[in-house]
Write a protein that holds these residues in place. Structure first.
Motif, PDB file in Angstrom:
ATOM      1  N   LEU A  30       0.877  -0.951  -0.278  1.00  0.00           N
ATOM      2  CA  LEU A  30       0.217   0.425  -0.674  1.00  0.00           C
ATOM      3  C   LEU A  30       0.831   1.616  -0.347  1.00  0.00           C
ATOM      4  CD1 LEU A  30      -2.733  -0.767   1.885  1.00  0.00           C
ATOM      5  CD2 LEU A  30      -3.061  -0.587   0.282  1.00  0.00           C
ATOM      6  N   ASN A  31       1.838   1.322   0.939  1.00  0.00           N
ATOM      7  CA  ASN A  31       3.264   2.505   0.690  1.00  0.00           C
ATOM      8  C   ASN A  31       3.277   2.843  -0.646  1.00  0.00           C
ATOM      9  OD1 ASN A  31       4.033   4.929   2.351  1.00  0.00           O
ATOM     10  ND2 ASN A  31       5.906   3.404   2.025  1.00  0.00           N
ATOM     11  N   GLU A  32       3.634   1.560  -0.798  1.00  0.00           N
ATOM     12  CA  GLU A  32       4.489   2.141  -2.197  1.00  0.00           C
ATOM     13  C   GLU A  32       3.973   1.888  -3.245  1.00  0.00           C
ATOM     14  OE1 GLU A  32       8.139   2.241  -2.543  1.00  0.00           O
ATOM     15  OE2 GLU A  32       8.297   1.898  -0.371  1.00  0.00           O
ATOM     16  N   SER A  33       2.737   1.963  -3.200  1.00  0.00           N
ATOM     17  CA  SER A  33       1.569   2.709  -4.651  1.00  0.00           C
ATOM     18  C   SER A  33       1.035   3.611  -3.977  1.00  0.00           C
ATOM     19  CB  SER A  33       0.271   1.032  -4.208  1.00  0.00           C
ATOM     20  OG  SER A  33       0.476  -0.048  -4.506  1.00  0.00           O
ATOM     21  N   ASN A  34       1.269   4.494  -3.015  1.00  0.00           N
ATOM     22  CA  ASN A  34       0.520   5.699  -3.125  1.00  0.00           C
ATOM     23  C   ASN A  34      -0.286   6.229  -1.301  1.00  0.00           C
ATOM     24  OD1 ASN A  34       3.078   7.316  -3.642  1.00  0.00           O
ATOM     25  ND2 ASN A  34       2.135   6.958  -5.799  1.00  0.00           N
ATOM     26  N   GLN A  35      -0.355   5.136  -1.442  1.00  0.00           N
ATOM     27  CA  GLN A  35      -1.815   4.425  -0.223  1.00  0.00           C
ATOM     28  C   GLN A  35      -1.110   4.612   1.000  1.00  0.00           C
ATOM     29  OE1 GLN A  35      -4.633   1.838  -1.722  1.00  0.00           O
ATOM     30  NE2 GLN A  35      -3.112   1.419  -3.118  1.00  0.00           N
ATOM     31  N   THR A  36      -0.593   5.822   1.517  1.00  0.00           N
ATOM     32  CA  THR A  36       0.439   5.734   2.463  1.00  0.00           C
ATOM     33  C   THR A  36      -1.084   5.842   3.716  1.00  0.00           C
ATOM     34  OG1 THR A  36       2.476   6.209   1.554  1.00  0.00           O
ATOM     35  CG2 THR A  36       1.603   6.641   4.155  1.00  0.00           C
ATOM     36  N   THR A  37      -1.796   6.376   3.737  1.00  0.00           N
ATOM     37  CA  THR A  37      -2.626   6.254   4.867  1.00  0.00           C
ATOM     38  C   THR A  37      -3.341   5.074   5.178  1.00  0.00           C
ATOM     39  OG1 THR A  37      -3.577   8.549   4.173  1.00  0.00           O
ATOM     40  CG2 THR A  37      -4.371   7.541   6.267  1.00  0.00           C
ATOM     41  N   GLN A  38      -3.674   4.227   3.665  1.00  0.00           N
ATOM     42  CA  GLN A  38      -4.664   3.416   4.542  1.00  0.00           C
ATOM     43  C   GLN A  38      -3.113   1.885   4.953  1.00  0.00           C
ATOM     44  OE1 GLN A  38      -4.845   5.049   1.626  1.00  0.00           O
ATOM     45  NE2 GLN A  38      -6.463   4.564   0.670  1.00  0.00           N
ATOM     46  N   ALA A  39      -1.955   2.100   4.713  1.00  0.00           N
ATOM     47  CA  ALA A  39      -1.271   0.800   5.231  1.00  0.00           C
ATOM     48  C   ALA A  39      -1.113   1.142   6.422  1.00  0.00           C
ATOM     49  CB  ALA A  39       0.724   1.465   4.556  1.00  0.00           C
ATOM     50  N   PHE A  40      -1.013   2.203   7.166  1.00  0.00           N
ATOM     51  CA  PHE A  40      -1.038   2.606   8.476  1.00  0.00           C
ATOM     52  C   PHE A  40      -1.536   1.476  10.009  1.00  0.00           C
ATOM     53  CE2 PHE A  40       0.719   6.648   8.164  1.00  0.00           C
ATOM     54  CZ  PHE A  40       2.041   6.616   8.794  1.00  0.00           C
ATOM     55  N   GLN A  41      -2.765   1.037   9.287  1.00  0.00           N
ATOM     56  CA  GLN A  41      -3.698   0.298   9.811  1.00  0.00           C
ATOM     57  C   GLN A  41      -3.089  -1.236   9.796  1.00  0.00           C
ATOM     58  OE1 GLN A  41      -7.518  -1.131   8.331  1.00  0.00           O
ATOM     59  NE2 GLN A  41      -6.825  -0.926   5.705  1.00  0.00           N
ATOM     60  N   HIS A  42      -2.392  -1.801   8.777  1.00  0.00           N
ATOM     61  CA  HIS A  42      -1.824  -3.360   8.922  1.00  0.00           C
ATOM     62  C   HIS A  42      -0.620  -2.870   9.704  1.00  0.00           C
ATOM     63  CE1 HIS A  42      -5.135  -4.158   6.006  1.00  0.00           C
ATOM     64  NE2 HIS A  42      -4.690  -2.619   5.103  1.00  0.00           N
ATOM     65  N   ILE A  43       0.267  -2.289   9.551  1.00  0.00           N
ATOM     66  CA  ILE A  43       1.082  -2.468  10.662  1.00  0.00           C
ATOM     67  C   ILE A  43       1.177  -2.328  11.952  1.00  0.00           C
ATOM     68  CG2 ILE A  43       1.984  -0.177  10.193  1.00  0.00           C
ATOM     69  CD1 ILE A  43       4.826   0.114  10.291  1.00  0.00           C
ATOM     70  N   ASN A  44      -0.191  -1.151  12.112  1.00  0.00           N
ATOM     71  CA  ASN A  44      -0.606  -0.706  13.405  1.00  0.00           C
ATOM     72  C   ASN A  44      -1.239  -1.690  14.371  1.00  0.00           C
ATOM     73  OD1 ASN A  44       0.951   1.754  14.214  1.00  0.00           O
ATOM     74  ND2 ASN A  44      -1.064   2.376  13.334  1.00  0.00           N
ATOM     75  N   ARG A  45      -1.619  -3.402  13.488  1.00  0.00           N
ATOM     76  CA  ARG A  45      -2.321  -3.992  14.043  1.00  0.00           C
ATOM     77  C   ARG A  45      -0.271  -5.452  14.604  1.00  0.00           C
ATOM     78  NH1 ARG A  45      -6.091  -7.554  10.344  1.00  0.00           N
ATOM     79  NH2 ARG A  45      -6.507  -9.165  12.270  1.00  0.00           N
ATOM     80  N   VAL A  46      -0.136  -5.479  13.410  1.00  0.00           N
ATOM     81  CA  VAL A  46       1.976  -6.228  13.971  1.00  0.00           C
ATOM     82  C   VAL A  46       1.396  -5.104  15.545  1.00  0.00           C
ATOM     83  CG1 VAL A  46       3.754  -6.435  13.524  1.00  0.00           C
ATOM     84  CG2 VAL A  46       1.936  -6.579  11.715  1.00  0.00           C
ATOM     85  N   ARG A  47       2.138  -3.827  15.917  1.00  0.00           N
ATOM     86  CA  ARG A  47       2.155  -3.015  16.425  1.00  0.00           C
ATOM     87  C   ARG A  47       2.291  -2.988  18.123  1.00  0.00           C
ATOM     88  NH1 ARG A  47       5.977   0.335  15.970  1.00  0.00           N
ATOM     89  NH2 ARG A  47       5.986   2.061  17.675  1.00  0.00           N
ATOM     90  N   ALA A  48       0.442  -3.087  17.864  1.00  0.00           N
ATOM     91  CA  ALA A  48      -0.524  -3.719  18.871  1.00  0.00           C
ATOM     92  C   ALA A  48      -0.232  -4.585  19.624  1.00  0.00           C
ATOM     93  CB  ALA A  48      -2.236  -3.373  18.201  1.00  0.00           C
ATOM     94  N   ARG A  49      -0.275  -6.262  18.446  1.00  0.00           N
ATOM     95  CA  ARG A  49      -0.005  -6.731  19.401  1.00  0.00           C
ATOM     96  C   ARG A  49       1.281  -7.065  20.550  1.00  0.00           C
ATOM     97  NH1 ARG A  49       3.401 -10.963  18.545  1.00  0.00           N
ATOM     98  NH2 ARG A  49       4.180 -10.678  16.647  1.00  0.00           N
ATOM     99  N   VAL A  50       1.878  -6.142  20.168  1.00  0.00           N
ATOM    100  CA  VAL A  50       2.940  -5.816  21.637  1.00  0.00           C
ATOM    101  C   VAL A  50       3.412  -5.168  22.085  1.00  0.00           C
ATOM    102  CG1 VAL A  50       4.692  -7.586  19.824  1.00  0.00           C
ATOM    103  CG2 VAL A  50       4.820  -5.362  19.430  1.00  0.00           C
ATOM    104  N   ASN A  51       2.108  -4.282  22.468  1.00  0.00           N
ATOM    105  CA  ASN A  51       1.494  -3.589  22.761  1.00  0.00           C
ATOM    106  C   ASN A  51       2.575  -2.322  22.882  1.00  0.00           C
ATOM    107  OD1 ASN A  51      -0.223  -4.234  24.554  1.00  0.00           O
ATOM    108  ND2 ASN A  51       1.825  -5.293  25.618  1.00  0.00           N
ATOM    109  N   LYS A  52       2.832  -2.077  21.721  1.00  0.00           N
ATOM    110  CA  LYS A  52       3.762  -0.636  21.076  1.00  0.00           C
ATOM    111  C   LYS A  52       2.425   0.375  20.268  1.00  0.00           C
ATOM    112  CE  LYS A  52       7.658  -1.811  18.357  1.00  0.00           C
ATOM    113  NZ  LYS A  52       8.729  -2.147  17.383  1.00  0.00           N
TER     114      LYS A  52
END
Length: 140
Positions: A30-52
């Motif tokens: 998504l980020n490389e397709s210039n959809q950076t805003t939409q990319a945050f939800q996916h990385i944040n799911r990974v980060r939330a699992r470890v309380n980041k």
């Protein structure tokens, strides 16, 4: 001695993708397709699992670096770092300053990072034996 069934090129090996890997790949795509805003939800799911803390407001370039950084920690020891660095053009001799595996050590018979060779792995002999027209990667 490595057990026969533990070799990476063994025909019984199978790939397992973790959901975190899929989420980070989706964020990168998504980020490389210039959809950076939409990319945050996916990385944040990974980060939330470890309380980041959740991420927001990063530029495309900043998020690209952050995704690579997350992949380094999330997928450590899963043999994806080399391909991540290669895919982003970050396999360079400068890695030797941060990673001794990329540094030359003549006493151990290690040449270190060699431009034009180290970006690729050798093609296994058994694959080349099956297809004699298949040339070996440069330097190997």
């Amino acid at each position: 001695v490595v057990a026969v069934d533990q070799r990476k090129d063994n025909p019984i090996n199978f790939k397992v993708l973790r959901f975190a890997d899929v989420l980070l790949m989706q964020a990168e795509a998504l980020n490389e397709s210039n959809q950076t805003t939409q990319a945050f939800q996916h990385i944040n799911r990974v980060r939330a699992r470890v309380n980041k803390a959740a991420l927001a407001g990063l530029s495309k370039e900043q998020l690209r670096d952050t995704i690579l950084y997350e992949r380094m920690f999330e997928l450590g020891l899963e043999m994806s770092r080399f391909n991540d660095l290669r895919r982003h053009g970050r396999l360079t001799p400068a890695l030797a300053a941060h990673d001794p595996d990329f540094a030359a050590d003549p006493g151990a018979g290690r040449a270190g990072f060699v431009v034009g060779k180290s970006e690729r792995l050798p093609i296994p002999t058994n694959e080349r034996n099956l297809n004699p027209n298949l040339p070996q990667n440069p330097g190997w």
